[in-house]
Each structure stands twice: as C-alpha cells, then as structure tokens.
Scaffold this motif. Sequence first.
Motif, PDB file in Angstrom:
ATOM      1  N   ALA A 198       0.832  -1.206   0.000  1.00 23.98           N
ATOM      2  CA  ALA A 198       0.000   0.000   0.000  1.00 23.98           C
ATOM      3  C   ALA A 198       0.863   1.251   0.000  1.00 23.98           C
ATOM      4  CB  ALA A 198      -0.927  -0.017   1.209  1.00 23.98           C
ATOM      5  N   TYR A 208      -6.212  -3.163  -4.647  1.00 22.94           N
ATOM      6  CA  TYR A 208      -6.610  -2.101  -3.735  1.00 22.94           C
ATOM      7  C   TYR A 208      -7.685  -1.215  -4.372  1.00 22.94           C
ATOM      8  CZ  TYR A 208      -2.563  -3.311  -0.894  1.00 22.94           C
ATOM      9  OH  TYR A 208      -1.660  -3.974  -0.107  1.00 22.94           O
ATOM     10  N   TRP A 230      -7.644   9.870   2.170  1.00 18.35           N
ATOM     11  CA  TRP A 230      -7.188   8.520   1.835  1.00 18.35           C
ATOM     12  C   TRP A 230      -7.075   8.370   0.327  1.00 18.35           C
ATOM     13  CZ3 TRP A 230      -9.868   4.702  -0.911  1.00 18.35           C
ATOM     14  CH2 TRP A 230     -11.234   4.917  -1.127  1.00 18.35           C
ATOM     15  N   LYS A 238      -7.132   1.819  -0.376  1.00 21.44           N
ATOM     16  CA  LYS A 238      -7.364   0.974   0.798  1.00 21.44           C
ATOM     17  C   LYS A 238      -7.749  -0.420   0.343  1.00 21.44           C
ATOM     18  CE  LYS A 238     -12.198   2.412   1.437  1.00 21.44           C
ATOM     19  NZ  LYS A 238     -13.154   3.032   2.389  1.00 21.44           N
ATOM     20  N   ASP A 239      -7.748  -1.360   1.268  1.00 21.70           N
ATOM     21  CA  ASP A 239      -8.162  -2.726   0.951  1.00 21.70           C
ATOM     22  C   ASP A 239      -9.585  -2.724   0.413  1.00 21.70           C
ATOM     23  OD1 ASP A 239      -6.014  -4.500   1.546  1.00 21.70           O
ATOM     24  OD2 ASP A 239      -6.294  -4.092   3.672  1.00 21.70           O
ATOM     25  N   THR A 264      -8.905  -3.445   7.736  1.00 23.01           N
ATOM     26  CA  THR A 264      -8.416  -3.042   6.424  1.00 23.01           C
ATOM     27  C   THR A 264      -7.193  -2.135   6.565  1.00 23.01           C
ATOM     28  OG1 THR A 264      -9.876  -1.112   6.360  1.00 23.01           O
ATOM     29  CG2 THR A 264     -10.704  -3.132   5.378  1.00 23.01           C
ATOM     30  N   THR A 265      -6.405  -2.087   5.504  1.00 27.51           N
ATOM     31  CA  THR A 265      -5.216  -1.236   5.424  1.00 27.51           C
ATOM     32  C   THR A 265      -5.543  -0.037   4.534  1.00 27.51           C
ATOM     33  OG1 THR A 265      -3.776  -3.162   5.635  1.00 27.51           O
ATOM     34  CG2 THR A 265      -2.781  -1.150   4.772  1.00 27.51           C
ATOM     35  N   THR A 266      -5.152   1.156   4.954  1.00 25.09           N
ATOM     36  CA  THR A 266      -5.457   2.377   4.206  1.00 25.09           C
ATOM     37  C   THR A 266      -4.200   3.214   4.041  1.00 25.09           C
ATOM     38  OG1 THR A 266      -7.695   2.415   5.148  1.00 25.09           O
ATOM     39  CG2 THR A 266      -6.921   4.423   4.079  1.00 25.09           C
ATOM     40  N   VAL A 324       0.581   5.114   6.046  1.00 29.10           N
ATOM     41  CA  VAL A 324      -0.329   3.970   6.015  1.00 29.10           C
ATOM     42  C   VAL A 324      -0.901   3.769   7.410  1.00 29.10           C
ATOM     43  CG1 VAL A 324      -0.551   1.500   5.537  1.00 29.10           C
ATOM     44  CG2 VAL A 324       1.011   2.889   4.171  1.00 29.10           C
ATOM     45  N   ARG A 335      -3.237   1.205   9.797  1.00 34.31           N
ATOM     46  CA  ARG A 335      -3.933  -0.055  10.022  1.00 34.31           C
ATOM     47  C   ARG A 335      -3.985  -0.275  11.522  1.00 34.31           C
ATOM     48  NH1 ARG A 335      -3.917  -5.562  10.655  1.00 34.31           N
ATOM     49  NH2 ARG A 335      -5.312  -6.645   9.214  1.00 34.31           N
TER      50      ARG A 335
END
Length: 494
Positions: free
Chosen positions: A129, A179, A200, A203-204, A214-216, A223, A225
């Motif tokens: 990401a 993503y 953002w 993200k996932d 989720t990761t953003t 990043v 999470r």
Amino acid sequence: AFRRAPDSDIILCANFMRTNINTLKYYSQDWDEKYPNWSSDSNLDSKLRSYQNTQTYSFVCPATQQHFLYSAAIQGLYSTSVADNSTLEILRDPSPHPDGLITIGYADGQVLHGGVFAGDSVHQCIENARELAINLNLYSVDYDTFLPPVLSQATLQGFALPYTRASRVVSCPLTGNVYLPNTVLGGTNIYAFTDRNAEWLIKDATIHPEDGITTTAFLDGHVFRPSRSEYPLDGDTTNQCKEMQRVITRSVLLYASDYDDVLPVLTNSDETFPILSPYFLNFIVRRFPAPYIFEWSFTCPQTGLGYLFDAHLSGRPLSSFANLDSYWVVTDAIAHPDGQKTTSYLSGAVQHAGYINHVTNAQRCIASIKYDLRRTSVYMQDYDEVLPPMQNAAVYGRAISPYSLLKNELICPELNIPYTPNAALSGFSGAAISDWQTALILQDALRHYDGRYNLGYLDGHVGKKYLPQGGTGGIRRNVPRAAQPAGGSASSVH
C-alpha cells in the motif's frame, strides 16, 4: 498460517531466498544491470558470496537440504529489460518440502510457498500500500502535480507500473484483491488539499479475513492499520502533537533553503502574531509563492493551545548555529498532562521526554532509510552523479527534499532522532566510488532497542550492525582514496 505451521523451515527457507535475490541484485548493479552466467552451482556461489553481508551459507534450503535451483532464463539477462519483476522467477526449491509444496522466489523480492506469500502478509500488505501510494505521487510529479485522471481498480495497475516493475504491489497479498482507489481524487491537483494526511488514496477492497481490519494509505504516503499503525493512532494526541511540530519545523527549514539558508521572522507578539495559525500561513504561504506547509493546524491537540516559536531565531542564517540539535524552533505553550512539553529543534528532531510510541517502528525506520537512499539516487541523476551535501541531517534533508511530495525528515521513527549522514562523502562523484555496496551514506545516530544500528549504503540496501553507543566504534566508511576530502581521513567522520 505460516506462523502456526509445524515446518518452521518454511520461513527460514524463504528468508534465504530473499537474501539470494538481493545478492543477485547487488551483483547486477556492478555488472551493468546484467545477471551472471554460471557453469555450476559452486561457480554461481563463488560469484555471489562476496555480495552477501551474512556469514550464513544461504544457498541451501534448510527444509530440503538441497541447493536452490536458479532459473536458467536469467543467465546474462539485463534486469532493465524485465517488464514485470513480480513474474520473473529467480530460484526455487529443487524438491518439495515435507508438506509437499515448494518455495519460489521472484525478482521483486517476493517469495511464495505453494502459491501463498511466505512471510508476514499483513506487513507485506502495508508495504504494498505504501509503495503504491508513492507510485501515484510520482505520477503527479510527472504530470504537473495532478493525480491520474481516472482512478479505478481497473486502471490502477496501468498508472502504477511505469513507476515500479512489480505488478504485485497493486494487490493485498492477504486478500488477493486489487486495492480500492479513492475515485474522488482522480484528476485532482494534490496542492488543492490543505491536509493531505487526512485524504485517503487507496485501501483494501475487502477486509482481512484473520482480523476483519483493512489497510489504508493516505495522500501524504502514510499507512494506517489499527494494531499496526504507521502513523499516530487515533486518540494518541501526544504523537499527533509531535507530528504537527515536525511538519511546522520542516516548513521553516524549507523556507530557509529558498532564502540563502536564512530563517524567516518568527514572533509570538500580540501585535503581529495575535493568532498563531493565520499569521504563520500568511507569512509562509500567501506572502511567498512556494507552499512550504500543507497542514493548517498550529494548535497542540493535547493542550488545545497554540505553539510558541523561538523569536531569537528570526532572520538568522543556519550557518551561525554550531549545533542544530541545541536550538529549539517550536514548543508547547504549557506542559501536557504527563508534565512534559513537546519541542522541535532546528535539526528536525522532535522530543517529548519519557514518551514511547504505542507501536514498534523498527521496520518503518528501515523503509525510511531506503526511501532517503532512493531520493539521493534521483538527486544524483540531476547533478551528474554527484552526491548531495551531507554535512549534517538538516543540510542533507534540504538537498533531497525536492525529490518527494511525501513527508520524510530523515528521522528514525523508532528513535525519533535524525539519521547521521556520512559527511566524508558530501559532494563527491559517484564515479569516484568503486563499490557502492560498501559506501555508507547514512546511519542511525543511536542504536535501536535490539542493540543494532541501521546503515544505509549507496547501492540502496540497508544493513544492521552492532556498534558501540554513538555509532563510531571504528566503523569503516569504505570511502575510496580518490573520494576522500583533502586534509582528513574519511574514517574519522561519524
């Protein structure tokens, strides 16, 4: 799944593969980006051994006790001719592990076991990401600071691939899904956003199955999470206060870099500075053409009061300060509830006595050094392969700061202390340095909690080493005689 697996050699085998992939990369850098030719396993081992920074014999998989099988397709291949490093196989197990599966390593450093990422998939998701966010920012650098016009899952790879040779970065390795980009940002100018760490970018597309999180990645490159934040956690106002001061101090230094290294007028008087934020924005953004700052808040989120500036710095040249670490720029008006103030210094360091971050940033520190090395490489491309000035962290940071739209202040996020650049190589030509793999560019100023220092080298790799406190310890700078400044030895600089 791999952490729970009874065959712990899976991870060790994968780590050995990554070591060999990096070794091949270092080899090719010395041979015009060309992979080696070899007649036998032992012949290849002898060519690669000198490029490894480990004493462990890593050419054999500990699970199979067999020598890795290298792909014949890479013999004599130019790495620059590879369209997608994530599909180029470098090596694999010659026979299956006890679980019946084999491990395969690719040119982008990814290692798969039975088609699944062999390692910490959550960490890899964060790294993917981050790199994807960087790639989209690099796109904007080439297109007058505008983001790609159409941001969608279908077009994401097309915009990212010119800036990376690994298509795998567009997907989360844990979910396998591409993503999800923020379509609202498509075609917009990044300077239109006053607070880029709140916008953002990707993200996932689906939650992680193991924890439902989720990761953003955000527009400024950080990043987030939960449980593995790469940025101040929600509610962590002390860390947010530190981050704000770091950005403000960086804007002051950027101003100085444009005005002959002379600091701007900084005052807290009621007459000219009744409200901190409007005055500072008027002085830095509106009065001068260059936007030195994007964050608009100059109030500490912990105390609710505006920050104070050291008026004694006003109009002074940076050359008049013997030690930039000794002069503060911004501080809290009153102490936090823990009785301590947050204070930033001219070197870029930000301190809050006794405060420890909620998360371990050891991996982020390594990634930060690699990113600074990458910016150094781009600087050299613009200046006839000459290294930037590196007398101290502040000078070095100002030199490479134009080569990124992301925030990076040459500060280790685990120690919260600026890195120490190798002043002995300041302004030297890369052509005068025979071995980029051993030419030290920057290192941690203090050792990490594991007792080791991170060392960043000119070829872009980062090593870890045990040194006495302070990092001197007879460390060899590996500066060729032709590149040593007159009147002194490079090894004496630390």
